[in-house]
Design an enzyme around this catalytic site. Structure first.
Site, PDB file in Angstrom:
ATOM      1  N   VAL A 173       0.830  -1.199   0.000  1.00 43.21           N
ATOM      2  CA  VAL A 173       0.000   0.000   0.000  1.00 43.21           C
ATOM      3  C   VAL A 173       0.864   1.249   0.000  1.00 43.21           C
ATOM      4  O   VAL A 173       0.587   2.218  -0.709  1.00 43.21           O
ATOM      5  CB  VAL A 173      -0.959   0.001   1.219  1.00 43.21           C
ATOM      6  N   GLU A 174       1.938   1.248   0.777  1.00 43.46           N
ATOM      7  CA  GLU A 174       2.753   2.448   0.930  1.00 43.46           C
ATOM      8  C   GLU A 174       3.552   2.797  -0.328  1.00 43.46           C
ATOM      9  O   GLU A 174       3.530   3.945  -0.770  1.00 43.46           O
ATOM     10  CB  GLU A 174       3.698   2.293   2.124  1.00 43.46           C
ATOM     11  N   THR A 175       4.285   1.837  -0.887  1.00 42.89           N
ATOM     12  CA  THR A 175       5.224   2.181  -1.966  1.00 42.89           C
ATOM     13  C   THR A 175       5.286   1.151  -3.096  1.00 42.89           C
ATOM     14  O   THR A 175       6.188   1.240  -3.938  1.00 42.89           O
ATOM     15  CB  THR A 175       6.654   2.343  -1.403  1.00 42.89           C
ATOM     16  N   TYR A 219      -7.780   2.659   5.299  1.00 41.91           N
ATOM     17  CA  TYR A 219      -6.381   2.291   5.093  1.00 41.91           C
ATOM     18  C   TYR A 219      -6.090   0.925   5.707  1.00 41.91           C
ATOM     19  O   TYR A 219      -5.473   0.061   5.064  1.00 41.91           O
ATOM     20  CB  TYR A 219      -5.475   3.357   5.719  1.00 41.91           C
TER      21      TYR A 219
END
Length: 366
Positions: A150-152, A349
Site C-alpha cells: 500500500v505504501e510504496t 487504510y
C-alpha cells in the site's frame, strides 16, 4: 541516492535519537560539517519562496538549535533555504463536507493486480526474512506485505518531494482551515526537529532526501520520529537502510507494530450482523476506531460478533466502511486492527492493508 549515504544517515540518527530528548539538550559536541549540496534534480514542481525571511521559521530554528545542541547558523541556514511547496497544504485538507466516502473505490486503488503481482514477487524473494520477522515480532508476513504494498508498491514509489521542503511547508504553512491544524502543526514541527537533528549529527545534506508530500521516507514511508524509534538493522550488515534494504524495511515495520501493542495470533477483525430491533448504531460508532466494547456489550446494543469473534476476549470497535450511495460495510475491529491504524489513522487504510496482504497470500497459494 546512494545506498551508503542513506544508510549512514539513519544508522547514525537512530543511535543518537532513540530516547534522546534530553541527550541532545545536554550534549555540546562540535557540530558536524554539513555535506556538500547535492546536484540531484529537484522534482518537476514550482516551489514557492524560501523561509529565510520568515520570523516564525527563524525563531523555531533558534529554539531547536538551543534545545538540541545544534549549530545555530547551520539550522537557520537550512530552514532558510527550504522552499514552500504550494500544492502540499492543499493535499492535507480533508474532503469537502458532504463528500461521500467509498470503500469499494478506495479498495480498488490498492487491492489490484499490479500490487498483488508485485507482492507475490516480493514475498517469494524475501520469504525467509518475512518468516523471521513474524517469528521475532509476532506480526504476520501478510500484514507486513500489505503495508509495503500500500505504501510504496514494495519500493517502486517512495516519493519525489524534498523531505526538507515538505516538512518546512507543513511546519510553517499548514492550512489553518484544517479542523486539527494546531495539533498537526505541532506534529510536523516535531518531525522537522527530528529530521534536522538527525542530519546535523550525521553531517549530511537534508536536501538530498526524497519522500512523500508529508515527509515520509523509504519502503515503509517512515516519518523521522519513526526512523528513530522503530527502524532496525534486520539484515545484520551493521547499518539501517530503509531505502535499499528490504530486510531492514520488513523488520522495521514488524518492530513498529510491536511497539504499538500488536498481539501475536489475534485476528484483526471479525464479521458482524445486526439485530434491528435492538441496534444502537450511534453508540457503537461513537468511539470511532478505538476498541471499546466487549462481545457482550456489542450484543446488548444489537450487534452480534460472528464466527470465532464470538469467543473473543478484549475490547472491540465497530468499523463502518461507507460505500458511496450504497449501504455501508461493517466489521468488528480488534486491538490489532487498531494497531494498523497507528500507521495511518483510517479504517479504510487498515482494511486495504489487510485485504492486500490477504490477496497476495492467496495468489501465492494459487
Amino acid at each position: 541516492m546512494p545506498r551508503t549515504v542513506i544508510a549512514t544517515l539513519f544508522i547514525a540518527g537512530t543511535a543518537l535519537l532513540v530516547g534522546a530528548g534530553a541527550t541532545f539538550a545536554a550534549e555540546k559536541r562540535a557540530p558536524a560539517k554539513p555535506a556538500p549540496r547535492s546536484t540531484a534534480a529537484t522534482p518537476a514542481r514550482t516551489p514557492g519562496p524560501s523561509y529565510e525571511e520568515r520570523a516564525d521559521a527563524m525563531a523555531f530554528a533558534d529554539d531547536i538549535a538551543e534545545r538540541r545542541g545544534l549549530d545555530r547558523a547551520w539550522v537557520r541556514r537550512t530552514i532558510g533555504e527550504a522552499r514552500l511547496l504550494p500544492q502540499v497544504p492543499r493535499l492535507m485538507l480533508p474532503p469537502a463536507r458532504g463528500t461521500a466516502k467509498n470503500w469499494r473505490l478506495y479498495r480498488s486503488r490498492f487491492v489490484e493486480p499490479i500490487r498483488i503481482r508485485a507482492g507475490v514477487r516480493f514475498w517469494d524473494q524475501h520469504q525467509a526474512t518475512l518468516a523471521r520477522a513474524e517469528a521475532q515480532y509476532g506480526v504476520p508476513a501478510e500484514t507486513i506485505v500489505g503495508i509495503l504494498g500500500v505504501e510504496t508498491i514494495y519500493g517502486q514509489q517512495v516519493g519525489t518531494f524534498r523531505v526538507m521542503d515538505a516538512l518546512a511547508t507543513l511546519s510553517f504553512d499548514f492550512p489553518a482551515a484544517h479542523p486539527r491544524a494546531a495539533e498537526r502543526i505541532a506534529f510536523f514541527r516535531g518531525e522537522l526537529e527530528q529530521f534536522l537533528s538527525l542530519c546535523m549529527r550525521a553531517g549530511l545534506d537534508p536536501f538530498e532526501l526524497r519522500g512523500s508530500y508529508a515527509g515520509a521516507m523509504g519502503l515503509p514511508q517512515f516519518m523521522p520520529s519513526s526512523w528513530a524509534k522503530y527502524a532496525v538493522d534486520f539484515d545484520g550488515d551493521g547499518r539501517i537502510d530503509l531505502f535499499g534494504s528490504p530486510a531492514d524495511a520488513i523488520g522495521s515495520v514488524a518492530n513498529y507494530f510491536r511497539g504499538y501493542g500488536w498481539t501475536p495470533g489475534m485476528p484483526t477483525h471479525y464479521p458482524v450482523s445486526f439485530d434491528p430491533a435492538r441496534l444502537d448504531r450511534d453508540a457503537l460508532l461513537a468511539p470511532d476506531i478505538l476498541p471499546t466494547f466487549s462481545v457482550a456489550a456489542f450484543a446488548a446494543k444489537g450487534a452480534i460478533v460472528e464466527g470465532p469473534g464470538a469467543a473473543h476476549r478484549g475490547p472491540l470497535a465497530l468499523i463502518e466502511l461507507q460505500n458511496g450511495g450504497d449501504a455501508p460495510s461493517y466489521v468488528v475491529g480488534t486491538e490489532n486492527f487498531y494497531a494498523i491504524t497507528r500507521y495511518n489513522w483510517s479504517s479504510y487504510y487498515a482494511m486495504a492493508v489487510i485485504e492486500l496482504g490477504r490477496e497476495v497470500a492467496l495468489a501465492r497459494n494459487r
